[in-house]
Design a protein around this motif. Structure first.
Motif, short mmCIF file in Angstrom:
data_model
loop_
_atom_site.label_atom_id
_atom_site.label_comp_id
_atom_site.label_asym_id
_atom_site.label_seq_id
_atom_site.Cartn_x
_atom_site.Cartn_y
_atom_site.Cartn_z
N VAL A 197 0.83 -1.21 0.00
CA VAL A 197 0.00 0.00 0.00
C VAL A 197 0.86 1.25 0.00
O VAL A 197 0.57 2.23 -0.71
CB VAL A 197 -0.95 -0.02 1.21
N THR A 198 1.95 1.24 0.77
CA THR A 198 2.84 2.40 0.81
C THR A 198 3.47 2.65 -0.56
O THR A 198 3.51 3.79 -1.04
CB THR A 198 3.95 2.18 1.85
N PHE A 199 3.96 1.60 -1.19
CA PHE A 199 4.56 1.74 -2.52
C PHE A 199 3.53 2.23 -3.53
O PHE A 199 3.84 3.06 -4.39
CB PHE A 199 5.15 0.41 -2.97
N GLY A 200 2.31 1.70 -3.46
CA GLY A 200 1.27 2.10 -4.40
C GLY A 200 0.89 3.56 -4.26
O GLY A 200 0.73 4.28 -5.26
N ILE A 201 0.76 4.02 -3.02
CA ILE A 201 0.43 5.43 -2.78
C ILE A 201 1.57 6.33 -3.24
O ILE A 201 1.35 7.36 -3.89
CB ILE A 201 0.14 5.66 -1.28
N LEU A 202 2.80 5.93 -2.94
CA LEU A 202 3.96 6.74 -3.34
C LEU A 202 4.07 6.81 -4.87
O LEU A 202 4.36 7.87 -5.43
CB LEU A 202 5.23 6.15 -2.74
N ALA A 203 3.82 5.68 -5.55
CA ALA A 203 3.90 5.67 -7.01
C ALA A 203 2.81 6.54 -7.62
O ALA A 203 3.05 7.24 -8.62
CB ALA A 203 3.80 4.24 -7.53
N ALA A 233 8.86 -0.79 -12.01
CA ALA A 233 9.81 -1.83 -12.42
C ALA A 233 9.96 -2.90 -11.34
O ALA A 233 9.99 -4.10 -11.64
CB ALA A 233 11.16 -1.20 -12.74
N PHE A 234 10.02 -2.45 -10.08
CA PHE A 234 10.11 -3.42 -8.97
C PHE A 234 8.86 -4.30 -8.93
O PHE A 234 8.96 -5.51 -8.71
CB PHE A 234 10.27 -2.67 -7.65
N SER A 235 7.68 -3.71 -9.13
CA SER A 235 6.44 -4.48 -9.11
C SER A 235 6.42 -5.52 -10.21
O SER A 235 6.01 -6.66 -9.99
CB SER A 235 5.25 -3.53 -9.24
N VAL A 287 -3.06 -0.73 -6.00
CA VAL A 287 -3.22 0.51 -5.24
C VAL A 287 -2.87 1.71 -6.12
O VAL A 287 -3.58 2.73 -6.12
CB VAL A 287 -2.36 0.49 -3.97
N ARG A 288 -1.79 1.61 -6.87
CA ARG A 288 -1.40 2.71 -7.75
C ARG A 288 -2.50 3.01 -8.77
O ARG A 288 -2.87 4.17 -8.98
CB ARG A 288 -0.10 2.36 -8.47
N ALA A 289 -3.01 1.98 -9.42
CA ALA A 289 -4.05 2.18 -10.42
C ALA A 289 -5.32 2.77 -9.80
O ALA A 289 -5.94 3.69 -10.37
CB ALA A 289 -4.37 0.86 -11.12
N LEU A 331 -7.38 7.66 -0.73
CA LEU A 331 -7.24 6.30 -0.20
C LEU A 331 -8.57 5.75 0.28
O LEU A 331 -8.88 4.57 0.09
CB LEU A 331 -6.21 6.29 0.93
N LYS A 332 -9.39 6.60 0.89
CA LYS A 332 -10.69 6.15 1.38
C LYS A 332 -11.59 5.73 0.23
O LYS A 332 -12.27 4.71 0.30
CB LYS A 332 -11.35 7.27 2.20
N ASN A 333 -11.60 6.51 -0.86
CA ASN A 333 -12.45 6.17 -1.99
C ASN A 333 -11.91 5.04 -2.84
O ASN A 333 -12.65 4.42 -3.60
CB ASN A 333 -12.65 7.42 -2.86
N ALA A 334 -10.62 4.77 -2.72
CA ALA A 334 -10.02 3.64 -3.43
C ALA A 334 -9.96 2.40 -2.56
O ALA A 334 -9.32 1.41 -2.92
CB ALA A 334 -8.61 4.01 -3.90
N GLY A 335 -10.64 2.42 -1.41
CA GLY A 335 -10.54 1.33 -0.45
C GLY A 335 -11.11 0.02 -0.93
O GLY A 335 -10.57 -1.05 -0.64
N ALA A 336 -12.22 0.04 -1.69
CA ALA A 336 -12.86 -1.20 -2.13
C ALA A 336 -11.94 -2.04 -3.01
O ALA A 336 -11.76 -3.25 -2.75
CB ALA A 336 -14.17 -0.89 -2.84
N PRO A 337 -11.33 -1.48 -4.05
CA PRO A 337 -10.38 -2.30 -4.83
C PRO A 337 -9.20 -2.80 -4.02
O PRO A 337 -8.71 -3.91 -4.25
CB PRO A 337 -9.93 -1.34 -5.95
#
Length: 313
Positions: A114-120, A134-136, A200-202, A232-238
């Motif tokens: 989640v941290t990586f996705g938010i940062l990306a 690239a790491f993903s 999370v990024r998407a 993050l709250k609105n992207a919580g379901a996915p």
């Protein structure tokens, strides 16, 4: 809300019934005589007959299923053909290593992913985003056993920093327990970190492109408020969905990881049971794991109502 919960409970019961039928037929419809398969080559006829009697294979198929389903509901998973121990007892002896590995993996995967996705998503199109993407891609593509053997070579054989295999119970000390779980946890977590980070990024990028997010930015909302309070709250379901899916993948990953690192958990128990054709043990593990997976997905579905109130109606 009540209608939604009842509908989900009914569907969960139906799914478990279908899973139970499939697991039951897995043994009965296998090619050849299941009792002869479990007894092995050159087995005496009396041994084959004893196995058939023990498993109730002499009765009609519907009667076998009724007896089997009733035993499952009562918590009677039968006896191991080769060890003679109750299946539930064998599983309970192996639960702690598997639960420890699974919980550690989920905590690490969710927190880092989640941290990586938010940062990306926050730095979309920049160097940080490209590096994390690239790491993903790499983490999701490399098999768990390859990562496991690489870690064993680097951290156990070459540098001898960490133990190469085995498991120490938490009763013998948190330190030794934690040290023995580091390598298998990190090896098993890499694909799930990559998987969660990508979703999370998407999801975050989709939410950040909405009009209300631009309105919040125009009103002077801070980056922290936009990312965590709104996006993050609105992207919580996915995100919850991908965490539930990660558990499904985790089941297979635990089997491989426990084999690579020689962790005496449920995964190793399944491998040993398959090797020895101990079908009662295989069936017991399958029904418990399937039930746990269905219950986790039910919990994820019900948690949607807390994130998105529209689902309640």
């Amino acid at each position: 809300m009540a209608v939604y919960v009842i509908r989900r409970l009914v569907s969960t019961i139906a799914i478990m019934a279908i899973v139970g039928i499939f697991i039951f037929l897995l043994l009965r419809l296998a090619p050849g005589d299941p009792a002869a398969v479990m007894a092995g080559r050159n087995a005496a006829p009396q041994m084959i007959a004893n196995i058939r009697e023990q498993l109730g294979l002499n009765e009609p198929l519907p009667v076998q299923f009724i007896h089997w389903a009733w035993d499952m509901l009562r918590g009677d998973f039968g006896m191991s053909i080769f060890s003679g121990w109750p299946v539930l007892g064998l599983i309970s002896q192996r639960v702690e290593p598997t639960v420890s590995l699974a919980v550690m993996t989920l905590i690490l995967s969710v927190s880092v992913g989640v941290t990586f996705g938010i940062l990306a998503a926050w730095r979309a199109g920049r160097l940080v985003d490209l590096a994390l993407t690239a790491f993903s891609a790499l983490g999701y593509s490399v098999p768990v056993f390859v990562v496991g053997y690489f870690f064993i070579y680097v951290f156990a054989i070459r540098t001898q920093l960490l133990p190469v295999q085995g498991y120490v119970s938490i009763e013998q000390g948190i330190g030794p327990w934690f040290v023995h779980l580091i390598l298998p946890t990190v090896a098993l977590s890499l694909p799930y970190v990559a998987f969660i980070a990508r979703i999370v990024r998407a999801s975050m990028l989709e939410v950040l492109s909405e009009d209300y997010m631009r309105t919040a930015a125009a009103k002077g909302a801070s980056s922290y408020a936009m990312l965590f309070h709104h996006a993050l709250k609105n992207a919580g379901a996915p995100i919850l969905t991908v965490i539930g899916l990660s558990f499904a993948y985790l089941i297979g990953g635990v089997v491989i990881t426990e084999t690579v690192f020689n962790v005496p958990g449920v995964g190793r128990l399944v491998v040993d049971a398959i090797t020895s054709r101990d079908y009662p043990v295989i069936q017991g593990v399958l029904i418990l794991v399937s039930g746990l997976y269905v219950l986790i997905n039910l919990a994820v579905d019900l948690s949607y109502t807390l994130i998105d109130p529209r689902i309640r109606y």
